[in-house]
Structures are given as C-alpha cells and as structure tokens.
Design an enzyme around this catalytic site. Sequence first.
Site, PDB file in Angstrom:
ATOM      1  N   LYS A 299       0.850  -1.194   0.000  1.00 19.43           N
ATOM      2  CA  LYS A 299       0.000   0.000   0.000  1.00 19.43           C
ATOM      3  C   LYS A 299       0.882   1.238   0.000  1.00 19.43           C
ATOM      4  CE  LYS A 299      -3.953   2.185   2.180  1.00 19.43           C
ATOM      5  NZ  LYS A 299      -3.441   3.552   1.882  1.00 19.43           N
TER       6      LYS A 299
ATOM      7  N   ASP B 143       1.440   5.443  -0.200  1.00 17.19           N
ATOM      8  CA  ASP B 143       0.800   6.633   0.354  1.00 17.19           C
ATOM      9  C   ASP B 143       0.983   7.793  -0.611  1.00 17.19           C
ATOM     10  OD1 ASP B 143      -0.537   8.255   2.052  1.00 17.19           O
ATOM     11  OD2 ASP B 143       1.039   8.412   3.557  1.00 17.19           O
TER      12      ASP B 143
ATOM     13  N   GLU C 296       3.155   1.362   4.899  1.00 14.21           N
ATOM     14  CA  GLU C 296       1.811   1.691   5.384  1.00 14.21           C
ATOM     15  C   GLU C 296       0.942   0.456   5.564  1.00 14.21           C
ATOM     16  OE1 GLU C 296      -1.931   4.673   4.371  1.00 14.21           O
ATOM     17  OE2 GLU C 296      -0.159   4.664   3.101  1.00 14.21           O
TER      18      GLU C 296
END
Length: 348
Positions: A66, A68, A207
Amino acid sequence: MTKAPRKPSRPLLRETEPPLRSRPRKPRDPEQPRLPFDPMPERIEPCLAQLVPKPPKGDNWLFEIKWDGYRLALHIEPTRIRVITRGGHDWTHRFPSIAQAASWLGGTMILDGEAVVLDEQGRADFGALQQALGGRGGKRSASEAIFLAFDLLYLDGHDLRGMALAERRQMLGSIIPVDAFGAIRLLQAIEGDGDVLFAAACEHGLEGLIAKKLDAPYHSDRRGDWVKIKCVQSESFFIIGYEPSTAALGGIGRLLLAARKGEGLVYVGGVGTGFKRHEATKLRKDLDTLKTSKPAVALKRKGTIWVQPTLIAEIENRGWTDDGKLRHSSYKGLREKQDNAAVYRIDV
C-alpha cells in the site's frame, strides 16, 4: 574496407518456381461475429478498497504494497494525455513527468495507479508529495513524482473492466516492463502468505498491504473485491480549530479535528505532532483566514481559535479510545479538495 555482401549459395526463388503471391481475400462472411469496439470512457470511477483488520486467506488473492500518495488514472490517446484525480479533476499540468512518460507508451489505454514521491529509503513520502505540489491550493507541478500502475482498464478499443484481475494484470505487464525505472512503473504483485507479508511490511515501516481477488472484474465502488490492511491507521478529518502556542512550530500547539456523523460533525480529538516548520507556518496563515466565532461542533474549550470546517487533514493514528477519540495521532499533511479525500465517517 567494407566487404561486398556474400552472394547466397542458392537463389531465394528458383527460375522454375512461380512468383510468390498472396492468397486472394474472400468476401467476409456476414454471419461471422465482429469484435465489439468500446468507446474510450471520459472517466472511470475508481475501485476502492475496504479496510479490514487482517489479511484474507486463500489462493485467490493478490497482494500489493500500500503506497501513500494520490490515486490517479492515466488516459492515453494518440492525440492527448490526461492525468485524472480520484475526484475527476484534470491534473495533467501538475504531473508533467508522468504525462510525458505516458506519451511514450503509445496506443490507447487507461491505467489505474498511485502517484508518489519516494524518500531515500524508497518509501512513499506523502508530505514530500504535498510539498512538491505546493501544498493546498498550490500551483506547482510535481516533476519528481512517479506513477505506480497496478491496473489496466481500457486498451486499444476494448473495455477490460469485465475481465478478471489476473488477466488485466498479465496485459499490464506486457505494456510496462517489470524493470521499468522511469516516471511510470509497474506496481509488482507479491505472492505468499498474507500474514507473513503484512508483518514484513510493518517491520519495514510501510503503510500496509492491499489484497485483491484474482478472479474479480473491476467495480467502481467498494464491495470487498479489494481490501486494505494498515500497519498504522491513516484517515482524513476536518480541522475545526487550533490551540495557539508561542513555543510550537508555526504557533500551532494542537489541531482540533472532526469526523462526519449522520448529517453533521463530531469532535474526535486533536493532534499536536508531525508538523514541519514550513508546513505549520503556512497552515497557521490558512487557518487564520477561516476564523469563526461559532465552532462546528458542540464543544467549549477556552483559548481555542475556531475555524470553518474547510481544510481536510490526513492523520495517522493508532486506533480509538473508548470515548471515541483518536489515539496517538500524528499530522501528515493537508488533502486537496480536488483529490476528493473522503472525510472519515462514524457510523450512527
């Protein structure tokens, strides 16, 4: 001296052989089906991931890191390139290096992905991306941003959203090489046990993970075909006020935050860490243009400067207290309105 080309040992075509001729084309059979041509959509609403507490199990899931950043769609045509935000705004001028790299791909396609700015460790730095864009309302272009492509939605006259993710990813890999290192790169899928991968992601300060069903078509909503598992929670909240301080950076001791609840807003606590000096100074100036005597929530707090709930802050946190306040929150930056950041909603 340049040597004369060697003569072939035998002629390519013997004199006794008839000349090569193409086979005459037969008239098209009217009963033969035609491949449908799908007009290129002006915009596709993005597929969104549901937040879940732990990685899913099974062989039908693909995992990705993931990142950001800002969710973007690249619309590539022979005569124009468009960089579209999650909210449907054209930000081609704000990501010139990505747009230039998109023009080199050729063809006609729509790529789904994330724009990020990487730090020295190769991790996405949301604050650096915000700074590159000039902050909220900024007019700067983020030439240092790169686009991590993770899906292919349209290709050369064919809408691919009805195909399984595994097939779309295979086609995407034929367009963007795994070793591509320019402004457009392929976000690689990770195979393995979800729990192990998630633990490794958290250990390396990432993340979290995104998990996607391999056999699922592309849906422009949030239905569970894509899920996200976060190491550290990060959500968007309205800034409704601040506590001034002569010692803190930018004169902001603490921001007061609110989430949506029903048709109104509800206070969810504050944040006093994570600020950088240049960000805090500009934020204080922006907040002072939004001062109001009436707080956006039913809250009395002496010495607080109340502001209109206009600015949206991205806040890292470690969960919630029993009375509905954020735990161990940290300020990451302001979201752009045009990024269509969804302010956190508390179920009634």
